[in-house]
Design a protein around this motif. Sequence first.
Motif, PDB file in Angstrom:
ATOM      1  N   THR A 327      31.641  33.824  35.474  1.00 27.38           N
ATOM      2  CA  THR A 327      31.375  34.101  34.192  1.00 27.38           C
ATOM      3  C   THR A 327      31.702  35.683  33.952  1.00 27.38           C
ATOM      4  O   THR A 327      31.622  36.349  32.821  1.00 27.38           O
ATOM      5  N   SER A 328      32.197  36.227  35.048  1.00 24.77           N
ATOM      6  CA  SER A 328      32.764  37.681  34.926  1.00 24.77           C
ATOM      7  C   SER A 328      34.201  37.493  34.758  1.00 24.77           C
ATOM      8  O   SER A 328      34.881  36.983  35.448  1.00 24.77           O
ATOM      9  N   VAL A 329      34.498  38.103  33.746  1.00 24.90           N
ATOM     10  CA  VAL A 329      35.900  37.909  33.142  1.00 24.90           C
ATOM     11  C   VAL A 329      36.691  38.992  32.712  1.00 24.90           C
ATOM     12  O   VAL A 329      35.926  40.022  32.280  1.00 24.90           O
ATOM     13  N   SER A 330      38.145  39.063  32.997  1.00 21.56           N
ATOM     14  CA  SER A 330      38.851  40.020  32.172  1.00 21.56           C
ATOM     15  C   SER A 330      38.447  41.405  32.660  1.00 21.56           C
ATOM     16  O   SER A 330      38.637  41.826  33.777  1.00 21.56           O
ATOM     17  N   THR A 331      37.972  42.435  31.803  1.00 17.42           N
ATOM     18  CA  THR A 331      37.719  44.028  31.897  1.00 17.42           C
ATOM     19  C   THR A 331      36.769  43.886  33.077  1.00 17.42           C
ATOM     20  O   THR A 331      36.515  44.844  34.108  1.00 17.42           O
ATOM     21  N   SER A 332      35.755  42.824  33.127  1.00 14.91           N
ATOM     22  CA  SER A 332      34.721  42.966  34.354  1.00 14.91           C
ATOM     23  C   SER A 332      35.578  42.683  35.639  1.00 14.91           C
ATOM     24  O   SER A 332      34.964  43.381  36.576  1.00 14.91           O
ATOM     25  N   GLU A 333      36.677  41.630  35.540  1.00 13.36           N
ATOM     26  CA  GLU A 333      37.251  41.577  36.846  1.00 13.36           C
ATOM     27  C   GLU A 333      38.144  42.740  37.296  1.00 13.36           C
ATOM     28  O   GLU A 333      38.502  43.322  38.314  1.00 13.36           O
ATOM     29  N   THR A 352      35.040  35.815  40.900  1.00 13.57           N
ATOM     30  CA  THR A 352      35.294  35.698  39.168  1.00 13.57           C
ATOM     31  C   THR A 352      36.108  34.538  38.872  1.00 13.57           C
ATOM     32  O   THR A 352      36.841  33.901  39.436  1.00 13.57           O
ATOM     33  N   ALA A 353      36.341  34.877  37.511  1.00 13.57           N
ATOM     34  CA  ALA A 353      37.164  33.791  36.623  1.00 13.57           C
ATOM     35  C   ALA A 353      38.459  33.715  36.976  1.00 13.57           C
ATOM     36  O   ALA A 353      39.103  32.590  36.886  1.00 13.57           O
ATOM     37  N   GLY A 354      39.093  34.754  37.333  1.00 12.47           N
ATOM     38  CA  GLY A 354      40.493  34.637  37.521  1.00 12.47           C
ATOM     39  C   GLY A 354      41.431  34.902  36.210  1.00 12.47           C
ATOM     40  O   GLY A 354      42.335  34.076  36.137  1.00 12.47           O
ATOM     41  N   ALA A 355      40.650  35.466  35.314  1.00 10.35           N
ATOM     42  CA  ALA A 355      41.238  35.275  33.834  1.00 10.35           C
ATOM     43  C   ALA A 355      41.307  36.905  33.490  1.00 10.35           C
ATOM     44  O   ALA A 355      40.570  37.448  32.631  1.00 10.35           O
ATOM     45  N   ALA A 356      42.342  37.863  34.201  1.00  8.08           N
ATOM     46  CA  ALA A 356      42.415  39.223  34.018  1.00  8.08           C
ATOM     47  C   ALA A 356      43.652  39.694  33.283  1.00  8.08           C
ATOM     48  O   ALA A 356      44.026  40.852  33.626  1.00  8.08           O
ATOM     49  N   LEU A 357      44.011  38.897  32.366  1.00  5.73           N
ATOM     50  CA  LEU A 357      45.201  39.574  31.550  1.00  5.73           C
ATOM     51  C   LEU A 357      44.688  40.343  30.450  1.00  5.73           C
ATOM     52  O   LEU A 357      43.942  39.682  29.473  1.00  5.73           O
ATOM     53  N   PRO A 358      45.358  41.351  30.143  1.00  2.09           N
ATOM     54  CA  PRO A 358      44.823  42.281  28.713  1.00  2.09           C
ATOM     55  C   PRO A 358      45.485  41.258  27.558  1.00  2.09           C
ATOM     56  O   PRO A 358      46.602  40.669  27.796  1.00  2.09           O
ATOM     57  N   SER A 359      44.997  41.183  26.642  1.00  2.00           N
ATOM     58  CA  SER A 359      45.594  40.701  25.469  1.00  2.00           C
ATOM     59  C   SER A 359      45.472  41.224  24.191  1.00  2.00           C
ATOM     60  O   SER A 359      44.473  42.062  23.916  1.00  2.00           O
ATOM     61  N   MET A 360      46.135  40.626  23.289  1.00  2.00           N
ATOM     62  CA  MET A 360      45.683  40.934  21.801  1.00  2.00           C
ATOM     63  C   MET A 360      45.604  39.810  20.831  1.00  2.00           C
ATOM     64  O   MET A 360      45.689  38.605  21.114  1.00  2.00           O
ATOM     65  N   GLY A 387      44.310  34.032  37.829  1.00  2.00           N
ATOM     66  CA  GLY A 387      44.115  32.686  38.583  1.00  2.00           C
ATOM     67  C   GLY A 387      43.524  32.831  40.087  1.00  2.00           C
ATOM     68  O   GLY A 387      43.538  31.844  40.774  1.00  2.00           O
ATOM     69  N   LYS A 388      43.230  34.067  40.413  1.00  2.00           N
ATOM     70  CA  LYS A 388      42.716  34.266  41.880  1.00  2.00           C
ATOM     71  C   LYS A 388      41.285  34.894  41.727  1.00  2.00           C
ATOM     72  O   LYS A 388      40.207  34.354  42.413  1.00  2.00           O
ATOM     73  N   GLY A 389      41.302  35.722  40.999  1.00  2.00           N
ATOM     74  CA  GLY A 389      39.741  36.509  40.944  1.00  2.00           C
ATOM     75  C   GLY A 389      39.090  37.391  41.748  1.00  2.00           C
ATOM     76  O   GLY A 389      40.148  37.686  42.748  1.00  2.00           O
ATOM     77  N   VAL A 390      38.249  38.270  41.580  1.00  2.00           N
ATOM     78  CA  VAL A 390      37.822  39.046  42.752  1.00  2.00           C
ATOM     79  C   VAL A 390      36.828  38.215  43.532  1.00  2.00           C
ATOM     80  O   VAL A 390      35.844  37.679  43.241  1.00  2.00           O
ATOM     81  N   ILE A 391      37.360  38.297  44.810  1.00  2.00           N
ATOM     82  CA  ILE A 391      36.549  37.806  45.818  1.00  2.00           C
ATOM     83  C   ILE A 391      35.404  38.746  46.334  1.00  2.00           C
ATOM     84  O   ILE A 391      35.653  39.870  46.797  1.00  2.00           O
ATOM     85  N   PRO A 392      34.192  38.422  46.245  1.00  2.00           N
ATOM     86  CA  PRO A 392      33.188  39.575  46.708  1.00  2.00           C
ATOM     87  C   PRO A 392      33.175  39.755  48.016  1.00  2.00           C
ATOM     88  O   PRO A 392      33.746  39.049  48.908  1.00  2.00           O
ATOM     89  N   ASP A 393      32.879  41.006  48.322  1.00  2.00           N
ATOM     90  CA  ASP A 393      32.684  41.475  49.706  1.00  2.00           C
ATOM     91  C   ASP A 393      31.693  40.612  50.542  1.00  2.00           C
ATOM     92  O   ASP A 393      31.773  40.393  51.684  1.00  2.00           O
TER      93      ASP A 393
END
Length: 423
Positions: A327-333, A352-360, A387-393
């Motif tokens: 549920t960590s998305v976009s700017t969080s990622e 994370t969700a793997g939805a990190a595209l800036p949008s308008m 599509g990948k997300g942030v993989i935690p350490d």
Amino acid sequence: MMRLLLGIAAASALLAQPSPATLESFEQVWKTIQEKHWDPAYLQKLPSGKSWTQVHDDYRKLIQRADGEQQARTLIQKMLGELRLSHYALLSGLPADDLEPVRGGTGNVEIDPMLLEGSMVVRGVKAGGPAAQAGVRRGWKILKVNSFDIQKAVERITQKESALAQRELILRMLVLGHLSGSPGSAVTVTFSDGNGQNIEKTINRKQLQGTVSQFGHLPPQLVEFEKQRIRPDIGYVRFSLFLDPSKLMPKFEEAVKECLTCKGFIIDLRGNPGGLAILASSMAGFFIEDAGAKLGTLYQRNLTLKLIVNPRLTNFRGKLAMLVDGTSVSTSEIMAGGLQDLKRAHIFGTTTAGAALPSMIERLPNGDLFQYAMANYISEGGETLEGKGVIPDTIVRTTQQQLLSGKDPVLDTAIKWVYAQAP
């Protein structure tokens, strides 16, 4: 009589056709993507093998034959799905598939829900809040909110391939939407406790604490902020959105400055769906001393924008941990991934969700809102998070039994790490 019936049928069919404004909206959606997608080569060969031009021709025919406005809108949404990218959506005028419309309000019962092992489960209950006073416990499954069947909603969304990548966020927002309403109003929630026994609780909603922020065409958003010392020498912050910078940034700065001599600082981004990317860079400045550092780069078709970190005069030098999940998305990622690449933060939780595209967001001729990605994000490590997300350490998975025993394993693991790393 036959002619009359045929005439009525023809008139009905004509009335059911999409309006000129909706057809114009379809063309605007298609043209916007054709002109503003950052990679023309991607539009030449989509994941389905079609070109964006072929998609236009196929869907134009379908929309012209659509049975009314709603079906036309559904087709536009389906056309956007051909891109297989996040942040492309119609934000109004569409039902949530076969789900009931999500109600809302600034009153809530102060439950933190999460998707766990195929059910929505209570991850947290705010101390002293309405749910806590009603006896709700961590680890309980959320079965129904009033007459709305949460478990069936989980099953329906899980079956939708297009929703799988973000189903944790979708379901969390769905549950929170049904739990919210007018402050002081009551909501009846059916839970299943640790022994599998159903428990029904009627809970009075409480006015949520936070500031209301209006951004662009979006409806007003409530930005909540929480800070505390979870240990005498570890600070902790959690906020609901990267919005309302004039109020959010002073609160964040105060939390950091109060903990400059702490061993560790924890930023909890679980449940944060994003907001303004520039706020991630601003917040990172409290933890980075290198003036040349950046969280990554945004690539538009004809423009490159670097997310430069601006170091602050007062800088936290202790251990920095960040908590994330689906549920960590976009700017969080962007913030978590950027600080991970800079080796400044250690990330705990699940991908994370793997939805990190800036949008308008723009308003269409038919009144609907259209969200579209206007850039691709590449992290400093050269990774595309979409599509990948942030993989935690450190990957930490939560079990229902841990929650039932009152534990938050992600937070607990981060606390142990701070003490193990601190001098």
